[in-house]
Design an enzyme around this catalytic site. Structure first.
Site, PDB file in Angstrom:
ATOM      1  N   HIS A  39       0.863  -1.186   0.000  1.00 51.40           N
ATOM      2  CA  HIS A  39       0.000   0.000   0.000  1.00 51.40           C
ATOM      3  C   HIS A  39       0.900   1.238   0.000  1.00 51.40           C
ATOM      4  O   HIS A  39       2.011   1.199   0.542  1.00 51.40           O
ATOM      5  CB  HIS A  39      -0.849  -0.046   1.279  1.00 51.40           C
ATOM      6  CG  HIS A  39      -1.946   0.963   1.361  1.00 51.40           C
ATOM      7  ND1 HIS A  39      -1.728   2.278   1.693  1.00 51.40           N
ATOM      8  CD2 HIS A  39      -3.277   0.844   1.185  1.00 51.40           C
ATOM      9  CE1 HIS A  39      -2.883   2.926   1.718  1.00 51.40           C
ATOM     10  NE2 HIS A  39      -3.842   2.081   1.410  1.00 51.40           N
ATOM     11  N   ASP A  77       2.809  -4.396   8.138  1.00 50.95           N
ATOM     12  CA  ASP A  77       1.601  -3.597   7.956  1.00 50.95           C
ATOM     13  C   ASP A  77       0.420  -4.557   8.110  1.00 50.95           C
ATOM     14  O   ASP A  77       0.099  -5.324   7.208  1.00 50.95           O
ATOM     15  CB  ASP A  77       1.640  -2.950   6.575  1.00 50.95           C
ATOM     16  CG  ASP A  77       0.323  -2.273   6.210  1.00 50.95           C
ATOM     17  OD1 ASP A  77      -0.626  -2.332   7.011  1.00 50.95           O
ATOM     18  OD2 ASP A  77       0.253  -1.702   5.112  1.00 50.95           O
ATOM     19  N   GLN A 111      -4.861  -5.146   7.006  1.00 51.63           N
ATOM     20  CA  GLN A 111      -5.864  -6.082   6.482  1.00 51.63           C
ATOM     21  C   GLN A 111      -5.811  -7.430   7.196  1.00 51.63           C
ATOM     22  O   GLN A 111      -6.671  -8.286   6.959  1.00 51.63           O
ATOM     23  CB  GLN A 111      -5.649  -6.300   4.970  1.00 51.63           C
ATOM     24  CG  GLN A 111      -5.774  -5.039   4.147  1.00 51.63           C
ATOM     25  CD  GLN A 111      -7.182  -4.449   4.180  1.00 51.63           C
ATOM     26  OE1 GLN A 111      -8.143  -5.089   4.594  1.00 51.63           O
ATOM     27  NE2 GLN A 111      -7.305  -3.220   3.737  1.00 51.63           N
ATOM     28  N   LYS A 124     -10.744  -0.449  10.212  1.00 52.95           N
ATOM     29  CA  LYS A 124     -10.890  -1.684   9.418  1.00 52.95           C
ATOM     30  C   LYS A 124     -11.220  -2.873  10.325  1.00 52.95           C
ATOM     31  O   LYS A 124     -11.515  -3.962   9.865  1.00 52.95           O
ATOM     32  CB  LYS A 124      -9.610  -1.948   8.628  1.00 52.95           C
ATOM     33  CG  LYS A 124      -9.347  -0.874   7.567  1.00 52.95           C
ATOM     34  CD  LYS A 124      -8.088  -1.156   6.802  1.00 52.95           C
ATOM     35  CE  LYS A 124      -7.550   0.063   6.091  1.00 52.95           C
ATOM     36  NZ  LYS A 124      -8.186   0.338   4.803  1.00 52.95           N
ATOM     37  N   CYS A 137      -4.693   2.405  -3.740  1.00 46.67           N
ATOM     38  CA  CYS A 137      -3.444   2.922  -3.148  1.00 46.67           C
ATOM     39  C   CYS A 137      -2.308   1.915  -3.306  1.00 46.67           C
ATOM     40  O   CYS A 137      -1.497   1.726  -2.386  1.00 46.67           O
ATOM     41  CB  CYS A 137      -3.620   3.290  -1.671  1.00 46.67           C
ATOM     42  SG  CYS A 137      -4.828   4.579  -1.406  1.00 46.67           S
TER      43      CYS A 137
HETATM   44  C1  PLP Z   1      -2.592  -2.778   3.594  1.00 40.34           C
HETATM   45  C2  PLP Z   1      -2.920  -1.388   4.034  1.00 40.34           C
HETATM   46  N1  PLP Z   1      -1.966  -0.649   4.603  1.00 40.34           N
HETATM   47  C3  PLP Z   1      -2.193   0.600   5.034  1.00 40.34           C
HETATM   48  C4  PLP Z   1      -3.425   1.186   4.887  1.00 40.34           C
HETATM   49  C5  PLP Z   1      -3.639   2.570   5.379  1.00 40.34           C
HETATM   50  O1  PLP Z   1      -4.579   2.587   6.387  1.00 40.34           O
HETATM   51  P1  PLP Z   1      -5.166   3.981   6.955  1.00 40.34           P
HETATM   52  O2  PLP Z   1      -5.611   4.743   5.760  1.00 40.34           O
HETATM   53  O3  PLP Z   1      -6.276   3.560   7.845  1.00 40.34           O
HETATM   54  O4  PLP Z   1      -4.036   4.634   7.682  1.00 40.34           O
HETATM   55  C6  PLP Z   1      -4.455   0.462   4.281  1.00 40.34           C
HETATM   56  C7  PLP Z   1      -5.772   1.081   4.056  1.00 40.34           C
HETATM   57  O5  PLP Z   1      -6.377   0.925   3.035  1.00 40.34           O
HETATM   58  C8  PLP Z   1      -4.194  -0.862   3.857  1.00 40.34           C
HETATM   59  O6  PLP Z   1      -5.157  -1.607   3.286  1.00 40.34           O
END
Ligand code: PLP
Length: 404
Positions: free
Chosen positions: A122, A199, A202, A225, A362
């Site tokens: 991401h 990270d 998910q 999430k 993203c």
């Molecule tokens: C794998 C992953 N990492 C990071 C993020 C970023 O999360 P946030 O926008 O809640 O900070 C997301 C959100 O879509 C994600 O799916």
């Protein structure tokens, strides 16, 4: 058993007041709907028990502080942290990774050190490292994926050198749903003396997570999430690592003593929590974790895996559909309909009351790797059932009819 004729898990679905009858919400990877217990906890925190934390001498504030710190304890237990002091409240995964990049990265890394990421990350796990590269001159390497869309750990092993100081990877891909073998990634990173940042955005809503068993060094996730509020997330790092990190934001609550000549800082986690925190978000996160834990992450994972299997089966029966990612993806299925832009797919599905995400998610480098500008993505949560999968498949058939 005909999977597609089974009904939704009604007992869980009724926990979610914002999901009307007949609406297939398939965008949980973007953000999860909220169960009533979380909404109630937030309403109670604002409507009955609200006060600031950590500074009030009056009883209400002391009580709110107890609730705030109880949530920190709950998060620690939820992810197997050694102590609540290893839990830093942040706005979300994005902020957690930026915190590590700025505080740990700026002080522990130097020009010429290397960071290993993967093709499927991401943007939140790419851009903070690029900003660090711009600041101090580290180099970034990118691990490839296997043919079915997993991070290729054999390639990671071959790429890692003693110059690598950090490996930063997604536990579960937000596009492909592929699950990382975190334990192996940790071993590979540690073999060359690098730290592993995971990270977990998910993963935390879909899989049991135990940071001690995974042996990672940093773990980040977002509350929204995980069926919790927006604006609250978690950075976990081992106590010795957090101890070695300087503050990244200055302000109230993160200090030990302030004078114009010299300021000293509080120990972690307060050192990293400058300013009035998201008190109600923290309380809501506690309720969300209680909710998820009561169902059980093993049960959630099994439920979502059944839905993914059914969705892949239904979609693969439609000629013009191309599926991405591995068959055993965790709760997330990305796909393309030949000759139709994913945004059109999403719009036509919306007319049929099916909400999916269409776009680059993203993850533009991953889109480039897949050779598409965007994908359509269906992602599942506890409230989804086979009726939603059937609605999705029916909607996609309509898309193919409309576009000939
Ligand atoms: C794998 C992953 N990492 C990071 C993020 C970023 O999360 P946030 O926008 O809640 O900070 C997301 C959100 O879509 C994600 O799916």
């Amino acid at each position: 058993m005909n999977l597609l004729t089974e009904t939704r898990p009604l007992d869980w679905l009724t926990d979610f007041p914002a999901i009307p009858d007949g609406w297939a919400y398939l965008d949980t990877a973007a953000t999860a709907q909220k169960p009533k217990v979380v909404i109630d906890a937030i309403a109670r925190a604002y409507g009955e028990t609200y006060a600031t934390v950590h500074r009030g001498v009056y009883q209400r504030s002391a009580d709110m502080t107890v609730a705030f710190e109880a949530s920190r304890q709950r998060v620690a237990r939820f992810i197997g942290a050694g102590s609540a002091d290893e839990i830093v409240f942040v706005r979300g995964a994005t902020e957690g990774i930026n915190l590590v990049a700025q505080s740990w990265g700026d002080t522990h890394l130097k020009a010429g050190d290397r960071i290993l990421l993967s093709t499927l990350e991401h943007h939140s796990n790419i851009v903070p490292w690029q900003l660090l590269r711009d600041r101090i001159g580290v180099e970034i390497d990118v691990a490839p994926l296997t043919a079915d869309g997993r991070i290729d750990l054999d390639a990671v092993e071959a790429m890692l050198t003693p110059a690598h100081k950090l490996v930063a990877l997604a536990h579960v891909s937000n596009v492909l749903g592929s699950v990382l073998d975190v334990r192996r990634a940790a071993d590979l990173a540690h073999n060359v003396g690098a730290r592993l940042l995971v990270d977990g955005c998910q993963a935390v809503p879909r899989l049991p997570v135990d940071v001690a068993a995974l042996d990672c060094d940093f773990y980040v996730f977002s509350g929204h999430k995980l069926y919790g509020p927006t604006g609250i997330g978690v950075l976990w790092a081992r106590a010795d690592i957090l101890d070695s990190m300087p503050p990244w934001h200055g302000g109230g609550a993160m200090i030990d003593k302030v004078s114009f000549a010299r300021t000293t800082y509080a120990p972690p986690p307060a050192r990293f929590e400058a300013g009035t925190p998201h008190v109600v978000g923290v309380v809501g996160l506690h309720a969300a974790i209680d909710y998820v834990d009561a169902i059980g992450l093993d049960a959630i994972h099994a439920h979502e895996t059944a839905l993914v299997t059914a969705a892949r089966e239904a979609l693969s029966g439609i000629n013009s559909v191309r599926l991405f990612g591995p068959a055993d993806s965790a709760g997330i299925v990305s796909f393309a309909v030949e000759g139709v832009h994913p945004h059109d797919v999403g719009t036509i599905l919306d007319e049929a009351h099916v909400a999916i995400r269409a776009g680059h998610h993203c993850a533009q480098p991953l889109m480039e790797h897949l050779g598409v500008p965007a994908t359509a993505r269906a992602s599942f949560g506890v409230y989804n059932g086979l009726a939603d999968v059937a609605a999705l498949a029916k909607g996609i058939e309509r898309v193919t009819r409309i576009f000939g």
